[in-house]
Design a protein around this motif. Sequence first.
Motif, short mmCIF file in Angstrom:
data_model
loop_
_atom_site.label_atom_id
_atom_site.label_comp_id
_atom_site.label_asym_id
_atom_site.label_seq_id
_atom_site.Cartn_x
_atom_site.Cartn_y
_atom_site.Cartn_z
N MET A 1 0.81 -1.22 0.00
CA MET A 1 0.00 0.00 0.00
C MET A 1 0.84 1.27 0.00
O MET A 1 0.43 2.31 0.49
CB MET A 1 -0.98 0.01 1.19
N LYS A 2 2.03 1.18 -0.57
CA LYS A 2 2.88 2.35 -0.74
C LYS A 2 2.74 2.88 -2.16
O LYS A 2 2.66 2.11 -3.13
CB LYS A 2 4.35 2.00 -0.47
N ILE A 3 2.73 4.21 -2.30
CA ILE A 3 2.62 4.82 -3.63
C ILE A 3 3.94 4.63 -4.37
O ILE A 3 4.99 5.08 -3.93
CB ILE A 3 2.29 6.32 -3.52
N VAL A 4 3.87 3.95 -5.51
CA VAL A 4 5.04 3.73 -6.34
C VAL A 4 4.96 4.59 -7.61
O VAL A 4 5.97 5.10 -8.10
CB VAL A 4 5.17 2.24 -6.72
N LEU A 5 3.75 4.75 -8.13
CA LEU A 5 3.54 5.55 -9.34
C LEU A 5 2.70 6.77 -8.96
O LEU A 5 1.51 6.64 -8.67
CB LEU A 5 2.82 4.71 -10.41
N PRO A 6 3.27 7.95 -8.97
CA PRO A 6 2.58 9.15 -8.46
C PRO A 6 1.72 9.88 -9.48
O PRO A 6 1.16 10.93 -9.17
CB PRO A 6 3.74 10.03 -8.01
N TRP A 7 1.61 9.35 -10.70
CA TRP A 7 0.98 10.11 -11.78
C TRP A 7 -0.49 10.40 -11.53
O TRP A 7 -1.04 11.36 -12.09
CB TRP A 7 1.15 9.36 -13.10
N PHE A 8 -1.15 9.61 -10.70
CA PHE A 8 -2.58 9.82 -10.47
C PHE A 8 -2.86 11.17 -9.82
O PHE A 8 -3.95 11.72 -9.97
CB PHE A 8 -3.17 8.67 -9.63
N TYR A 9 -1.89 11.72 -9.11
CA TYR A 9 -2.10 13.07 -8.56
C TYR A 9 -1.21 14.11 -9.24
O TYR A 9 -1.57 15.30 -9.29
CB TYR A 9 -1.90 13.09 -7.05
N ILE A 10 -0.09 13.69 -9.80
CA ILE A 10 0.76 14.65 -10.51
C ILE A 10 0.01 15.27 -11.69
O ILE A 10 0.10 16.48 -11.95
CB ILE A 10 2.06 13.97 -10.99
N ALA B 1 -7.16 8.51 -1.49
CA ALA B 1 -6.44 9.69 -1.01
C ALA B 1 -7.35 10.55 -0.14
O ALA B 1 -6.94 11.03 0.93
CB ALA B 1 -5.93 10.50 -2.20
N LEU B 2 -8.60 10.71 -0.57
CA LEU B 2 -9.53 11.56 0.19
C LEU B 2 -10.02 10.88 1.46
O LEU B 2 -10.53 11.55 2.36
CB LEU B 2 -10.72 11.94 -0.70
N GLN B 3 -9.86 9.55 1.54
CA GLN B 3 -10.21 8.82 2.76
C GLN B 3 -9.00 8.68 3.69
O GLN B 3 -9.05 7.93 4.66
CB GLN B 3 -10.74 7.43 2.38
N ASN B 4 -7.93 9.41 3.36
CA ASN B 4 -6.70 9.42 4.16
C ASN B 4 -6.06 8.04 4.27
O ASN B 4 -5.43 7.72 5.28
CB ASN B 4 -6.98 9.99 5.56
N LYS B 5 -6.20 7.24 3.22
CA LYS B 5 -5.58 5.93 3.21
C LYS B 5 -4.20 5.94 2.55
O LYS B 5 -3.51 4.93 2.55
CB LYS B 5 -6.49 4.94 2.47
N LEU B 6 -3.83 7.10 1.99
CA LEU B 6 -2.54 7.23 1.32
C LEU B 6 -1.76 8.38 1.93
O LEU B 6 -2.35 9.39 2.34
CB LEU B 6 -2.73 7.47 -0.18
N GLU B 7 -0.44 8.23 1.97
CA GLU B 7 0.41 9.28 2.51
C GLU B 7 0.65 10.34 1.44
O GLU B 7 1.42 10.13 0.50
CB GLU B 7 1.74 8.69 2.99
N MET B 8 -0.05 11.46 1.59
CA MET B 8 0.04 12.54 0.62
C MET B 8 -0.10 13.87 1.34
O MET B 8 -0.63 13.93 2.45
CB MET B 8 -1.08 12.42 -0.44
N SER B 9 0.34 14.93 0.67
CA SER B 9 0.22 16.26 1.27
C SER B 9 -1.23 16.72 1.26
O SER B 9 -2.03 16.29 0.42
CB SER B 9 1.08 17.26 0.50
N LEU B 10 -1.56 17.60 2.17
CA LEU B 10 -2.91 18.15 2.22
C LEU B 10 -3.23 18.93 0.95
O LEU B 10 -4.37 18.93 0.47
CB LEU B 10 -3.06 19.06 3.45
N GLU B 11 -2.22 19.59 0.39
CA GLU B 11 -2.44 20.37 -0.83
C GLU B 11 -2.80 19.47 -2.00
O GLU B 11 -3.71 19.77 -2.78
CB GLU B 11 -1.18 21.18 -1.16
N ASP B 12 -2.10 18.33 -2.13
CA ASP B 12 -2.44 17.39 -3.20
C ASP B 12 -3.83 16.81 -3.01
O ASP B 12 -4.58 16.63 -3.97
CB ASP B 12 -1.40 16.27 -3.27
N LYS B 13 -4.20 16.52 -1.77
CA LYS B 13 -5.54 16.00 -1.50
C LYS B 13 -6.60 17.04 -1.85
O LYS B 13 -7.66 16.70 -2.39
CB LYS B 13 -5.66 15.60 -0.03
N ARG B 14 -6.31 18.30 -1.55
CA ARG B 14 -7.26 19.36 -1.87
C ARG B 14 -7.48 19.45 -3.38
O ARG B 14 -8.62 19.61 -3.85
CB ARG B 14 -6.73 20.70 -1.34
N LYS B 15 -6.41 19.33 -4.14
CA LYS B 15 -6.53 19.41 -5.60
C LYS B 15 -7.26 18.19 -6.16
O LYS B 15 -8.05 18.31 -7.11
CB LYS B 15 -5.14 19.54 -6.22
N ILE B 16 -7.01 17.01 -5.59
CA ILE B 16 -7.74 15.81 -6.01
C ILE B 16 -9.23 15.99 -5.74
O ILE B 16 -10.07 15.68 -6.59
CB ILE B 16 -7.20 14.56 -5.28
#
Length: 530
Positions: A120-129, A174-189
């Motif tokens: 459950m670690k992010i390996v491919l970041p393109w879904f939010y990039i 990401a929006l369910q806080n199941k992934l380690e991401m910045s708040l800014e990236d979550k906001r944009k998602i």
Amino acid sequence: MTFLSIHLPKVVLNKNSQQKLTLSLGRFEGTARVIIEIEVLNETKLLKIVDNVEFRKGLASVDFQVPDIVGTGILRITVEKNGEIAVKELPIGIGEPPKNKLKVVFVWHHHQAPPLNPGMKIVLPWFYIHISQGSFQGFEGGPYAVHVDIHRKIPQALDVDHVSPSLLEAWMMALQNKLEMSLEDKRKIEKVLRGFKQLALEGKIEPMFSVYAHTIQGYVLKVFKERGMEEFARELLLWELKLGKKLVNKALGIEPKGVWTPELYWGEGLEKLYLEAGGRYTVLCDQHFEKAVGEKDTIYEPYLLGDTNFTLFFRDRKLSDWISFLKDPGSEENAELEARWFVAALYERQLQKPGGVVVIALDGENWMIMIEKRYAPLFLYHVYNFLVSNSDYFELTTLRSVVTKVKPTRRIEKLPEGSWIALSASQWTGDIKDELWNYVLEKLKYVAFLASIIPPEDKDRLLSDENSFLYEAYKASATAIDSDYFWYGYKEPEQTLIKEWADEAEKISRTALSKVRAIKRDETKIEVFN
């Protein structure tokens, strides 16, 4: 001479109509000669010379009457002043508004491979990039944000959007806080996902569904059959289709009817799986149409497949590739000009097949990002804007709308197998990629065996339970055969992801099999306890 630009809101002009042009010539003050020409099929159909046209602060107006002709051509404006000449050419169409407009359907395939490893670690970041990062003129964020924003800028625009289930799932996680991401990236998602959902609920976009992970279904059916696992492959794909449909419904609030065929890779019998999953139509390539057997006319109409009520659309590859391989226009002026050429080409389709259906289908993000194209989104913006302005000739619409209005009158009896790449599997096979397929097939035989010993009623229950061992084994299997992994199977991290997910599927199945005991009740039934 200073750069000349022309303001003309439409691409297709009514014959015999009066048209007014606004000319822009920097900050020029004074008078000039303006020559207006229209050429159709390399023949001059209009030549008008206007002397002493007055420019104030660089702006002037001239008018002309469109000739009594139907076709596509060139509008050429020449401005002469003080021995200097400036020339501007615009592609145009000429005609009269038809009773049956050309139906134009843009089908955007937004996709990313499952981004996580089994840990459950992010390996491919393109879904939010591709949401957050972009340097596009007139737009903020990446390609997914651009698509939402174009609809905001042009509310009348309609199109079809396949946001792949694995991509939607990553956004929701990401929006369910199941992934380690910045708040800014979550906001944009959250903003982009909310935008897609709002557009879907308003009927501005039509969502499609597909298998959970982006796989080449026709090839999967073929290669699994060669290993004696055809039944498992069909079960897996059907389960993926149902899961994909469920995820789209959950994320976007709409039950989709159209099925996206990943990589446009067709395989025999897919329509039966699509129908069983609740799908009613799909889009394939004109290459499939060329080699199809049946009652064929042109690609600009829907067809029924075999003896089913499943509907086929075929994309216009020339127009689709025009966008896929578009070079960066370099300026907004050039983006608008390129859009005019594109719409003029659409008008040629109307002349060829009046009232027909033109499907333009391609990746929603790659055409903007494979090589940085700062002005590419403005091209699409102007295409949509011109089609809306020329709504007396064109109808921007959706596949769902077309199937309710245009009843197929012809049937395709047989389709060729293969993808959009010359009807082949070449991009996903060969050398190390074949070794990876063999690796996966060896691992998934344990999943296939596990599935084969579970009674149907228990299997259905387990595959509906996200926490069951069988659900997890199927999901790991589906992820391992994602075609984007195999597209890049010559490198890391894709090679490792394929193997890790195949290993995970095997591990889950072996663990489950070690706990199974079966009691034979009669000659036909086996009861499994876990």
